[in-house]
Motif scaffolding. Sequence first.
Motif, PDB file in Angstrom:
ATOM      1  N   GLY A  51      60.003  22.285 -79.204  1.00 47.26           N
ATOM      2  CA  GLY A  51      60.638  21.244 -79.994  1.00 47.26           C
ATOM      3  C   GLY A  51      61.138  21.784 -81.317  1.00 47.26           C
ATOM      4  N   GLY A  52      60.378  22.699 -81.922  1.00 43.56           N
ATOM      5  CA  GLY A  52      60.786  23.290 -83.188  1.00 43.56           C
ATOM      6  C   GLY A  52      62.079  24.067 -83.076  1.00 43.56           C
ATOM      7  N   GLU A  53      62.217  24.875 -82.023  1.00 44.17           N
ATOM      8  CA  GLU A  53      63.411  25.710 -81.922  1.00 44.17           C
ATOM      9  C   GLU A  53      64.580  24.985 -81.268  1.00 44.17           C
ATOM     10  OE1 GLU A  53      62.520  29.166 -79.708  1.00 44.17           O
ATOM     11  OE2 GLU A  53      62.188  28.146 -77.813  1.00 44.17           O
ATOM     12  N   TYR A  54      64.326  23.993 -80.420  1.00 43.88           N
ATOM     13  CA  TYR A  54      65.405  23.303 -79.721  1.00 43.88           C
ATOM     14  C   TYR A  54      66.106  22.291 -80.623  1.00 43.88           C
ATOM     15  CZ  TYR A  54      67.766  20.801 -75.917  1.00 43.88           C
ATOM     16  OH  TYR A  54      68.700  20.220 -75.082  1.00 43.88           O
ATOM     17  N   LEU A  55      65.338  21.638 -81.504  1.00 45.84           N
ATOM     18  CA  LEU A  55      65.904  20.617 -82.380  1.00 45.84           C
ATOM     19  C   LEU A  55      66.548  21.292 -83.575  1.00 45.84           C
ATOM     20  CD1 LEU A  55      62.954  18.120 -82.050  1.00 45.84           C
ATOM     21  CD2 LEU A  55      65.215  17.922 -80.996  1.00 45.84           C
ATOM     22  N   LEU A  86      64.695  17.484 -68.464  1.00 48.84           N
ATOM     23  CA  LEU A  86      64.235  17.005 -67.171  1.00 48.84           C
ATOM     24  C   LEU A  86      64.724  17.935 -66.064  1.00 48.84           C
ATOM     25  CD1 LEU A  86      62.809  14.891 -65.467  1.00 48.84           C
ATOM     26  CD2 LEU A  86      64.931  13.555 -65.472  1.00 48.84           C
ATOM     27  N   MET A  87      65.963  18.398 -66.175  1.00 46.71           N
ATOM     28  CA  MET A  87      66.478  19.357 -65.192  1.00 46.71           C
ATOM     29  C   MET A  87      65.708  20.680 -65.262  1.00 46.71           C
ATOM     30  SD  MET A  87      70.591  18.677 -65.247  1.00 46.71           S
ATOM     31  CE  MET A  87      70.850  19.832 -63.910  1.00 46.71           C
ATOM     32  N   VAL A 264      57.371  18.289 -73.805  1.00 51.96           N
ATOM     33  CA  VAL A 264      58.617  18.395 -74.580  1.00 51.96           C
ATOM     34  C   VAL A 264      59.483  17.160 -74.385  1.00 51.96           C
ATOM     35  CG1 VAL A 264      60.787  19.647 -74.806  1.00 51.96           C
ATOM     36  CG2 VAL A 264      58.654  20.906 -74.636  1.00 51.96           C
ATOM     37  N   LEU A 265      59.564  16.654 -73.160  1.00 56.10           N
ATOM     38  CA  LEU A 265      60.360  15.453 -72.911  1.00 56.10           C
ATOM     39  C   LEU A 265      59.876  14.287 -73.768  1.00 56.10           C
ATOM     40  CD1 LEU A 265      60.782  15.591 -69.028  1.00 56.10           C
ATOM     41  CD2 LEU A 265      62.613  15.668 -70.714  1.00 56.10           C
ATOM     42  N   GLY A 266      58.557  14.139 -73.863  1.00 52.16           N
ATOM     43  CA  GLY A 266      58.015  13.080 -74.702  1.00 52.16           C
ATOM     44  C   GLY A 266      58.324  13.289 -76.174  1.00 52.16           C
TER      45      GLY A 266
END
Length: 488
Positions: A51-55, A86-87, A264-266
């Motif tokens: 989440g840190g690197e994706y956002l 999800l994919m 991560v989805l959550g």
Amino acid sequence: MNPAVGVIALVLVSLATAAIGFYGLRISRTTGDFYVASRTVKPWWNASAIGGEYLSAASFLGVAGLILLSGTDALWFPVGYTAGYLMLLLFVAAPLRRSGAYTIPDFTEARLDSRAVRRVTSAVVVVVGWLYIVPQLHGAALTIRITTGLPAWVGSVAVVVVVCLTVVAGGMRSITFVQAFQFWLKLTALAVPVLFIVFTLAGDGSAAVAPAVVNPTGLAPAGPYQNISLLVALLFGTLGLPHVLVRFYTNPDGHSARRTTLIVLGLLSVFYLFPTAYGLVGRMFAPELARSGQADAVVLLLPGQLIGGTAGDLLSALVVAGAFAAFLSTTSGLVVSLAGVISQDVLGGSVRGFRLAAVVSAVVPLGFAVMTDSLALAGSVGLVFAFTASTVCPVLLLGIWWRGLTDAGAIAGMVTGGVLCGGAMVWGTVLGAAGTPFWLAQPAAWTVPAAFAVMVLVSRGTKHRIPRTMSRVMTRLHTPERPLVTER
């Protein structure tokens, strides 16, 4: 906003990042620590780091800015970013972890038994990484200019210096601690101010400006083609992001990789509620930001504009800290993934080579960022997703799920997708936003199918090139057995 507040926020988040990174140095000793944290990162910790690197800058600043400009059309961005994971859960997470690879080029070489495929994949991964780092540095430049009055380049240079220090210090092990901290800082930095704003507006109505018209810019809504093409880019592009994929190599096993993706989805679903809220509030109460070309700064400026005073300054400082956490965490993840590729393919795969490659990976895009102007952050990142979806994604999906893929097909497909999508991006830049045809502005709808089609057709025409190791490799990918690639 008081400029001193912005400077203090920048300094504090940089010091915290450096301190956590140097803590990681104490437990980073082996090559495995630097490349994949010795594959021991637990799901919750890894999910926070992802989440840190994706956002990135696009998520923290750009989504709110696009909603301010375009309203509901911009909701495709948070939907696409989240659905892409999800994919990942369904098609990529566990098989990729079972491959045992350190990098995406490791995977493609092992799957197709071809050094040529590895070289092409390495080149594509480096291009994708550099394209993605540039918007992060643009976001840092925008934040510094808006909140402190300092020259814009100070923000870009500050990000690169802090990232180089933390990555060189401890590699993936160090960055995992840093990115997990930065995710929760980003979430707090968005959630607390917007809750204060909502309570202020719902309480006594003491906002500095009155509600405005619903459509502050008068922009025409996007057509079906643009929406479909954007969704294709975001869904398939997520599957090919090198800094995201390398995270799955750090899980202990395939089951942990799946659990990580679910978490991560959550986390993403909760996070994107807040940029959406900023965009909607800004659309009603700060429409002048859209008309003045400051849409990407709505998250930075809204607390001070709607609350004001000392409380507004403190909330603005929190937002600035979260914004820099976004730039630092995404850039760190990209630099780690690029350093792994460059050091293994060019510098022998040693820890010293990793550190040198990390510096190169950060400095090159810094030069491009300083020489170019910022585009709309979410829009520019969307084009990077389109490029990734047209190059890395097809070879990854077909490599995992189709036994007929050959090295010739993989190379032909990646080159086709890269040339078509890259050409559309360059041509669109030359024409400018006003003169770019819609099919060039959003090319994924035709470049992604073209890449898949060429990869399949060339592979079917070169069946004799299917590697002899194919059956063994596919078995490794789809059953929880020992790694395919021997750890160095």
